[in-house]
Design an enzyme around this catalytic site. Sequence first.
Site, mmCIF file in Angstrom:
data_model
loop_
_atom_site.group_PDB
_atom_site.id
_atom_site.type_symbol
_atom_site.label_atom_id
_atom_site.label_comp_id
_atom_site.label_asym_id
_atom_site.label_seq_id
_atom_site.Cartn_x
_atom_site.Cartn_y
_atom_site.Cartn_z
ATOM 1 C CB CYS A 85 82.663 3.604 24.023
ATOM 2 S SG CYS A 85 81.169 4.478 25.146
ATOM 3 C CG HIS A 190 84.351 1.812 27.525
ATOM 4 N ND1 HIS A 190 84.459 3.245 26.748
ATOM 5 C CD2 HIS A 190 84.542 1.156 27.510
ATOM 6 C CE1 HIS A 190 85.407 2.531 26.027
ATOM 7 N NE2 HIS A 190 85.556 1.146 26.320
ATOM 8 C CG ASP A 208 89.152 -1.080 26.194
ATOM 9 O OD1 ASP A 208 87.870 0.561 25.627
ATOM 10 O OD2 ASP A 208 89.205 -0.581 27.787
#
Length: 273
Positions: A85, A190, A208
């Site tokens: 991520c 994240h 995201d």
Amino acid sequence: MVSLCRRPAHTAAAASALPLHEPPCANRPGSPKTTFYRRSLPAHLVSFTSTDGRQLFKEALNDGFAEGYFNLAGNFTVQSEPAYCGPSSLAMVLNALEVDPGRRWKGVWRWYSDELLESCRPAADVKANGITFDQFLCLASAHAHVVVKRGAQASRAEFLRDIQYVTRRDDVFMVLSFARGVLGQTGDGHFSPVGAYHPRTNRALVLDSARYKYPSWFADVDLLYDALQPADPETGRPRGYFLVSRRDPPHAQAPGQQLPGACPVDLPERPAD
């Protein structure tokens, strides 16, 4: 070592929703027996592609708080590994800023992709465990101008001003480092960039990077701020956010500061509104 983009925990409810036939990869040695197709967003988060989400985005765009969205959307990158991520979010932002990586991607082309961003830790470790807040800073500072805010170093009001600042521009982007659990999502830490802000409801759009898990979503800015505060179990320090822009023309260089677990970087002041 704690994964920043941790694989979701196996649950009986999730397993019951799986297809009857496992995909071929499930038969490979070392592959998990249980697989997942996405997660449901918590009710307080608004899916970008929902009717409400589309309306929020239209209003944000009309109000002038989605100026950088199209640069990000045109270069959106789904992380190529469950723990990528951080590198994925950075690659997305660098491509949105049109930074030339100065190295070959494939064929004759120079381009950023998450697997080509060399971190301050071994590649195999990054693939398995992701990167920490300081390691993201180390990596980003090698390619761009970075303003860093960790945890309570920035107040709620400053965090909101920074969101408003970046969403009114297309030459600087915000990458969040947050704890998913505070938002009611599965997993641990994240990274993802912010794409827009809706001032009437005080919600921000988070693009995201784990699109296989969650869609992009709008969240209350105060809740997002709360999600920056929990300590990363690996470092014992809170998370935070980054403002990333091009280094050209070069910014004035200030004395560098060595951060724990990071390479030497310069920490400039927040841009003026």
